[in-house]
Motif scaffolding. Structure first.
Motif, mmCIF file in Angstrom:
data_model
loop_
_atom_site.group_PDB
_atom_site.id
_atom_site.type_symbol
_atom_site.label_atom_id
_atom_site.label_comp_id
_atom_site.label_asym_id
_atom_site.label_seq_id
_atom_site.Cartn_x
_atom_site.Cartn_y
_atom_site.Cartn_z
ATOM 1 N N ALA A 73 0.997 20.860 4.195
ATOM 2 C CA ALA A 73 -0.389 20.816 3.606
ATOM 3 C C ALA A 73 -0.250 19.585 2.838
ATOM 4 C CB ALA A 73 -0.494 22.047 2.805
ATOM 5 N N GLN A 74 0.582 19.167 2.094
ATOM 6 C CA GLN A 74 0.593 18.099 1.338
ATOM 7 C C GLN A 74 0.721 16.793 2.093
ATOM 8 O OE1 GLN A 74 3.966 18.410 -1.266
ATOM 9 N NE2 GLN A 74 2.678 19.831 -2.571
ATOM 10 N N GLY A 75 1.361 16.982 3.290
ATOM 11 C CA GLY A 75 1.393 15.681 4.211
ATOM 12 C C GLY A 75 0.209 15.494 4.880
ATOM 13 N N GLN A 76 -0.654 16.584 5.232
ATOM 14 C CA GLN A 76 -1.831 16.490 5.921
ATOM 15 C C GLN A 76 -2.733 15.870 5.193
ATOM 16 O OE1 GLN A 76 -2.623 20.514 7.271
ATOM 17 N NE2 GLN A 76 -1.318 20.452 8.908
ATOM 18 N N ALA A 77 -2.866 16.250 3.882
ATOM 19 C CA ALA A 77 -3.741 15.596 2.692
ATOM 20 C C ALA A 77 -3.495 14.264 2.472
ATOM 21 C CB ALA A 77 -3.595 16.396 1.682
ATOM 22 N N GLN A 78 -2.297 13.811 2.554
ATOM 23 C CA GLN A 78 -1.987 12.212 2.162
ATOM 24 C C GLN A 78 -2.215 11.529 3.590
ATOM 25 O OE1 GLN A 78 2.205 11.703 1.495
ATOM 26 N NE2 GLN A 78 2.069 9.749 1.358
ATOM 27 N N SER A 79 -2.152 12.348 4.716
ATOM 28 C CA SER A 79 -2.619 11.511 6.053
ATOM 29 C C SER A 79 -3.988 11.180 5.970
ATOM 30 C CB SER A 79 -1.910 12.179 7.336
ATOM 31 O OG SER A 79 -2.448 11.599 8.515
ATOM 32 N N ARG A 80 -4.798 12.223 5.675
ATOM 33 C CA ARG A 80 -6.177 12.029 5.700
ATOM 34 C C ARG A 80 -6.674 10.932 4.567
ATOM 35 N NH1 ARG A 80 -9.213 15.849 8.525
ATOM 36 N NH2 ARG A 80 -7.864 17.818 9.036
ATOM 37 N N ALA A 81 -6.061 11.079 3.423
ATOM 38 C CA ALA A 81 -6.460 10.100 2.293
ATOM 39 C C ALA A 81 -6.157 8.623 3.113
ATOM 40 C CB ALA A 81 -5.533 10.322 1.139
ATOM 41 N N GLU A 82 -4.894 8.375 3.718
ATOM 42 C CA GLU A 82 -4.659 7.283 4.350
ATOM 43 C C GLU A 82 -5.573 6.702 5.286
ATOM 44 O OE1 GLU A 82 -0.687 7.601 5.348
ATOM 45 O OE2 GLU A 82 0.349 7.263 3.426
ATOM 46 N N ASP A 83 -6.121 7.666 6.118
ATOM 47 C CA ASP A 83 -7.042 7.277 7.020
ATOM 48 C C ASP A 83 -8.360 6.768 6.488
ATOM 49 O OD1 ASP A 83 -5.384 8.064 9.113
ATOM 50 O OD2 ASP A 83 -6.414 10.126 9.368
ATOM 51 N N ILE A 84 -8.758 7.354 5.386
ATOM 52 C CA ILE A 84 -10.241 7.145 4.663
ATOM 53 C C ILE A 84 -9.986 5.780 4.148
ATOM 54 C CG2 ILE A 84 -11.352 7.314 2.606
ATOM 55 C CD1 ILE A 84 -10.622 10.496 2.787
ATOM 56 N N LEU A 85 -8.718 5.397 3.594
ATOM 57 C CA LEU A 85 -8.383 4.021 3.097
ATOM 58 C C LEU A 85 -8.453 2.735 4.277
ATOM 59 C CD1 LEU A 85 -5.877 4.673 0.188
ATOM 60 C CD2 LEU A 85 -8.367 4.385 0.056
ATOM 61 N N ASP A 86 -7.836 3.511 5.253
ATOM 62 C CA ASP A 86 -7.967 2.385 6.547
ATOM 63 C C ASP A 86 -9.234 1.985 6.930
ATOM 64 O OD1 ASP A 86 -5.053 2.196 6.688
ATOM 65 O OD2 ASP A 86 -4.765 3.917 7.906
ATOM 66 N N VAL A 87 -9.936 3.096 6.757
ATOM 67 C CA VAL A 87 -11.320 2.736 7.332
ATOM 68 C C VAL A 87 -12.170 1.746 6.360
ATOM 69 C CG1 VAL A 87 -13.848 3.879 7.521
ATOM 70 C CG2 VAL A 87 -11.851 4.895 8.600
ATOM 71 N N PHE A 88 -11.794 1.890 5.132
ATOM 72 C CA PHE A 88 -12.190 0.863 3.955
ATOM 73 C C PHE A 88 -11.786 -0.327 4.326
ATOM 74 C CE2 PHE A 88 -13.073 4.513 0.942
ATOM 75 C CZ PHE A 88 -14.406 4.677 1.329
ATOM 76 N N ASP A 89 -10.439 -0.413 4.885
ATOM 77 C CA ASP A 89 -9.889 -1.614 4.981
ATOM 78 C C ASP A 89 -10.343 -2.420 6.097
ATOM 79 O OD1 ASP A 89 -7.733 -3.679 4.440
ATOM 80 O OD2 ASP A 89 -6.987 -3.053 6.383
ATOM 81 N N VAL A 90 -10.609 -1.774 7.401
ATOM 82 C CA VAL A 90 -11.183 -2.238 8.669
ATOM 83 C C VAL A 90 -12.431 -2.818 8.314
ATOM 84 C CG1 VAL A 90 -11.868 -1.773 10.875
ATOM 85 C CG2 VAL A 90 -9.623 -0.774 9.945
ATOM 86 N N ARG A 91 -13.403 -1.969 7.569
ATOM 87 C CA ARG A 91 -14.662 -2.287 7.400
ATOM 88 C C ARG A 91 -15.022 -3.422 6.479
ATOM 89 N NH1 ARG A 91 -18.606 2.128 5.752
ATOM 90 N NH2 ARG A 91 -19.968 0.509 6.676
ATOM 91 N N GLY A 92 -13.684 -3.875 5.732
ATOM 92 C CA GLY A 92 -13.910 -4.975 4.580
ATOM 93 C C GLY A 92 -14.598 -4.708 3.320
ATOM 94 N N LEU A 93 -14.554 -3.199 3.119
ATOM 95 C CA LEU A 93 -15.092 -2.726 1.781
ATOM 96 C C LEU A 93 -14.113 -2.761 0.613
ATOM 97 C CD1 LEU A 93 -17.081 0.241 3.148
ATOM 98 C CD2 LEU A 93 -17.838 -1.913 2.664
ATOM 99 N N ASP A 94 -14.640 -3.295 -0.715
ATOM 100 C CA ASP A 94 -13.631 -3.152 -1.664
ATOM 101 C C ASP A 94 -13.574 -1.786 -2.209
ATOM 102 O OD1 ASP A 94 -12.228 -4.442 -3.936
ATOM 103 O OD2 ASP A 94 -14.090 -3.626 -5.099
ATOM 104 N N VAL A 95 -12.274 -1.319 -2.520
ATOM 105 C CA VAL A 95 -11.822 -0.017 -3.227
ATOM 106 C C VAL A 95 -11.608 0.105 -4.713
ATOM 107 C CG1 VAL A 95 -10.591 2.270 -2.741
ATOM 108 C CG2 VAL A 95 -11.297 0.850 -0.848
ATOM 109 N N PRO A 96 -12.489 0.500 -5.368
ATOM 110 C CA PRO A 96 -12.016 0.328 -6.994
ATOM 111 C C PRO A 96 -10.865 1.444 -7.030
ATOM 112 C CG PRO A 96 -14.394 0.614 -6.766
ATOM 113 C CD PRO A 96 -13.940 0.792 -5.175
ATOM 114 N N GLU A 97 -10.005 0.877 -8.077
ATOM 115 C CA GLU A 97 -8.853 1.875 -8.418
ATOM 116 C C GLU A 97 -9.378 3.508 -8.931
ATOM 117 O OE1 GLU A 97 -5.135 2.698 -8.432
ATOM 118 O OE2 GLU A 97 -5.816 0.886 -7.891
ATOM 119 N N ALA A 98 -10.356 3.648 -9.416
ATOM 120 C CA ALA A 98 -11.024 4.840 -9.720
ATOM 121 C C ALA A 98 -11.008 5.877 -8.309
ATOM 122 C CB ALA A 98 -11.961 4.954 -10.462
#
Length: 302
Positions: free
Chosen positions: A243-268
């Protein structure tokens, strides 16, 4: 179930019937040690279809005294109907065996033990017909044994004490004292004690502590119950890890989407995403991340 405190609290008297003498002495009532013991049927059902069954029933022979019928009941919670059943047991046993009955109630919960110890009268208030006064052993009156020398003096009493004090803050010291003695105890005596304590602690946190102590201090001990508990723990650990691995993978997918779209991700925002462990929430955020104009916009509809 892997463990059963109810079974341990009364079955220990079947394996160690002399334990009643030690318990009764702790409770301030003297009963002579038995010279012989007979385990009797626990079924007290009448001819009509109403089943009544006591937990453990023993006939104790003592030197120079009349034999005694000992009924042991393990009580896990308050039950307003139980005193009437106990009174029935006493009357039935006296009628069937023509021997004086004695009732010992064993509890792990202080409130339940104090409730069970209250005398209960039956009959009209102007002339009570019968008074029930069971002996009760529980955390309110059983000794807290943390000295291995005391455990060695009466291992059966120490075992019951460990079971009744499963919620005691000193439970680690209690269990360590028992394992210290068990290291030099023959397997025929040691193994049942290990099982009684494990069953008696049930799902309390102390059960996990007991497994660790047995694994470290009594490393050669194995049983079906311990193996089953260990396998169950490993399965739970694997499930949690997945379950923890799946959650971590989903979180990384979200951050990857932001990275591809060139959106800034605040630390919070990054912290909130990576610390979330709910798969459905992360899946929702992932979908939002595809169309959001900014990273924090994935939270706006919450």
């Amino acid at each position: 179930m892997v463990s059963s405190p109810h079974e341990a609290m009364h079955r220990i008297f079947q394996d160690h019937p002399g334990l009643f003498s030690g318990v009764s002495e702790v409770l301030g009532v003297r009963f002579a040690p038995p010279t012989s013991v007979t385990i009797l049927p626990t079924d007290l059902t009448e001819t009509r279809p109403l089943e009544r069954r006591v937990d453990t029933l023993l006939r104790l022979e003592t030197e120079g005294e009349e034999p005694l019928l000992l009924a042991v009941e393990a009580q896990g919670k308050k039950d307003p109907h139980k005193p009437a059943s106990w009174a029935y047991y006493a009357s039935y046993l006296l009628t069937k065996y023509r021997l004086q009955p004695m009732l010992l109630v064993v509890c792990q919960d202080r409130a339940t033990a104090e409730w069970a110890a209250r005398p209960v009268t039956f009959g009209p208030p102007q002339w009570p017909l019968l008074t029930l006064r069971p002996l009760v052993a529980g955390p309110h009156n059983m000794p807290v044994i943390t000295d291995p020398d005391e455990v060695h003096k009466d291992l059966a009493l120490a075992t019951l004490s460990a079971i009744t004090h499963g919620k005691n803050p000193d439970i680690e010291a209690i269990l360590k004292a028992v394992t210290a003695v068990l290291q030099d105890t023959p397997d025929t005596v040691k193994n049942p004690v290990i099982e009684f304590i494990f069953q008696g602690l049930g799902k309390l946190p102390a059960a996990a502590l007991w497994r660790k102590l047995v694994a470290v201090d009594l490393s050669f001990y194995k049983s079906a119950i311990f193996e089953e508990a260990r396998d169950e723990g490993r399965a739970q650990g694997r499930a949690q890890g997945q379950a923890q691995g799946q959650a971590q993978s989903r979180a990384e997918d979200i951050l990857d989407v932001f990275d591809v779209r060139g959106l800034d991700v605040p630390e919070a925002v990054r912290e909130r995403i990576t610390s979330c462990d709910d798969p459905e929430t992360l899946r929702h955020w992932h979908r939002r991340a595809v169309i959001a104009r900014s990273a924090d916009e994935i939270f706006t509809d919450e």
